[in-house]
Design an enzyme around this catalytic site. Sequence first.
Site, PDB file in Angstrom:
ATOM      1  N   ARG A  75      10.216  -9.659  -6.970  1.00 44.19           N
ATOM      2  CA  ARG A  75       9.473  -9.915  -5.717  1.00 44.19           C
ATOM      3  C   ARG A  75       8.018 -10.260  -6.017  1.00 44.19           C
ATOM      4  O   ARG A  75       7.508  -9.986  -7.104  1.00 44.19           O
ATOM      5  CB  ARG A  75       9.548  -8.697  -4.787  1.00 44.19           C
ATOM      6  CG  ARG A  75       8.854  -7.484  -5.310  1.00 44.19           C
ATOM      7  CD  ARG A  75       8.515  -6.452  -4.268  1.00 44.19           C
ATOM      8  NE  ARG A  75       8.073  -5.219  -4.910  1.00 44.19           N
ATOM      9  CZ  ARG A  75       6.889  -5.030  -5.461  1.00 44.19           C
ATOM     10  NH1 ARG A  75       6.002  -6.002  -5.447  1.00 44.19           N
ATOM     11  NH2 ARG A  75       6.575  -3.890  -6.040  1.00 44.19           N
ATOM     12  N   GLY A  76       7.356 -10.824  -5.019  1.00 40.24           N
ATOM     13  CA  GLY A  76       5.935 -11.059  -5.144  1.00 40.24           C
ATOM     14  C   GLY A  76       5.165  -9.758  -4.955  1.00 40.24           C
ATOM     15  O   GLY A  76       5.717  -8.754  -4.521  1.00 40.24           O
ATOM     16  N   GLY A  77       3.883  -9.789  -5.299  1.00 44.35           N
ATOM     17  CA  GLY A  77       3.049  -8.604  -5.135  1.00 44.35           C
ATOM     18  C   GLY A  77       2.945  -7.784  -6.411  1.00 44.35           C
ATOM     19  O   GLY A  77       3.481  -8.164  -7.450  1.00 44.35           O
ATOM     20  N   THR A  80       4.303  -0.947  -6.471  1.00 39.97           N
ATOM     21  CA  THR A  80       4.349  -0.062  -5.314  1.00 39.97           C
ATOM     22  C   THR A  80       5.269   1.115  -5.581  1.00 39.97           C
ATOM     23  O   THR A  80       6.011   1.138  -6.567  1.00 39.97           O
ATOM     24  CB  THR A  80       4.751  -0.797  -4.018  1.00 39.97           C
ATOM     25  OG1 THR A  80       4.357   0.026  -2.897  1.00 39.97           O
ATOM     26  CG2 THR A  80       6.241  -1.073  -3.937  1.00 39.97           C
ATOM     27  N   CYS A 192      -0.634  -2.624  -5.228  1.00 31.28           N
ATOM     28  CA  CYS A 192      -1.085  -4.026  -5.111  1.00 31.28           C
ATOM     29  C   CYS A 192      -2.325  -4.305  -5.963  1.00 31.28           C
ATOM     30  O   CYS A 192      -3.094  -5.223  -5.670  1.00 31.28           O
ATOM     31  CB  CYS A 192      -1.343  -4.413  -3.660  1.00 31.28           C
ATOM     32  SG  CYS A 192       0.045  -4.068  -2.603  1.00 31.28           S
TER      33      CYS A 192
END
Lengths: 230, 85
Positions: A75-77, A80, A192
Amino acid sequence: MDFRIFNLGLIDFKKAWQFQKEIFKEIKNDSFNGALILCQHYPVITVGRQATTENIKVSRTELKNRGIHMYGIERGGGVTYHGPGQLIAYPVLNLNYLKKDIHFFLRQLEELAIELLSDFGIKGLRYKGLTGVWIDKSCPFLNNAYDSSEKGLDKQKIVSIGIAIRNWITFHGMSINVKKDDLDNFSLIKPCGMDIEMTSLESILHRDIEIDDIKNNLILKFRNRLNWTA
Amino acid sequence: MTKVVLPELGEGIEKATVSYWYFKEGEKVNEKDDLVELTTDKATFNLPSPCSGMLSEIFFREGDEVNIGEVLAIIEESQENRLQR
């Protein structure tokens, strides 16, 4: 639009990741157009494509000792944390049937979350370049007279978003912090890549919120948004 | 020779960042194979190969920013692919 709901309950991240990929294949084969997978995860750290190793503040050994798995994912980011106190929503949607616009899709996810928060009287905020949903710590409620949201000095994050798109089919998605007890593990990372303060529905409202109680509301909001090409 | 161009990704999106090449220069690719992964905002997305052939040249490396409409790479189409046209 053939849209299906899957409620996986509390599930290991890896199993849910695999499940997303299976649903993705079915959607790619046009078995149906879209799905919303809802779940909660056992403690886990996921590392997105824009993360660096400095974003994890503790060693792998310490994570292991705490029973927290870590996965590098597509995924992007950045980095987390997910835990049982969050409601996770993975929309697996064929944007070929909706709108082929990556940022539009991200903004739709934010809008959904802001609508959900507003049902609790909470004012969700967006900041340009900081995808996700935030609240202003000094005035988190819709009926707060004073509004310092423009300044964004006191922001806390309540919803995190990170997605992947392959052949215009989306997967991964968003996590909504619901329970107050589950925020401590965010201190193990720089979410992030930033020094972000996280908050949750319970922390703002000072009362118990059951994750199951907000699932149906979220499903309804997704269903309504599926007409978004109109 | 087929140019691999970064297509429109949505309103207001002017560029994306290359995050991963699935193939190296000189390698054979098949049409629709995932060729390259890019990122914009909090999203990653793929660009499938537009044809079968050999990935002859890559113009943007991992970490580079690419503007919409720019050529990312060149694929020399295989002979059988050309004959099928």
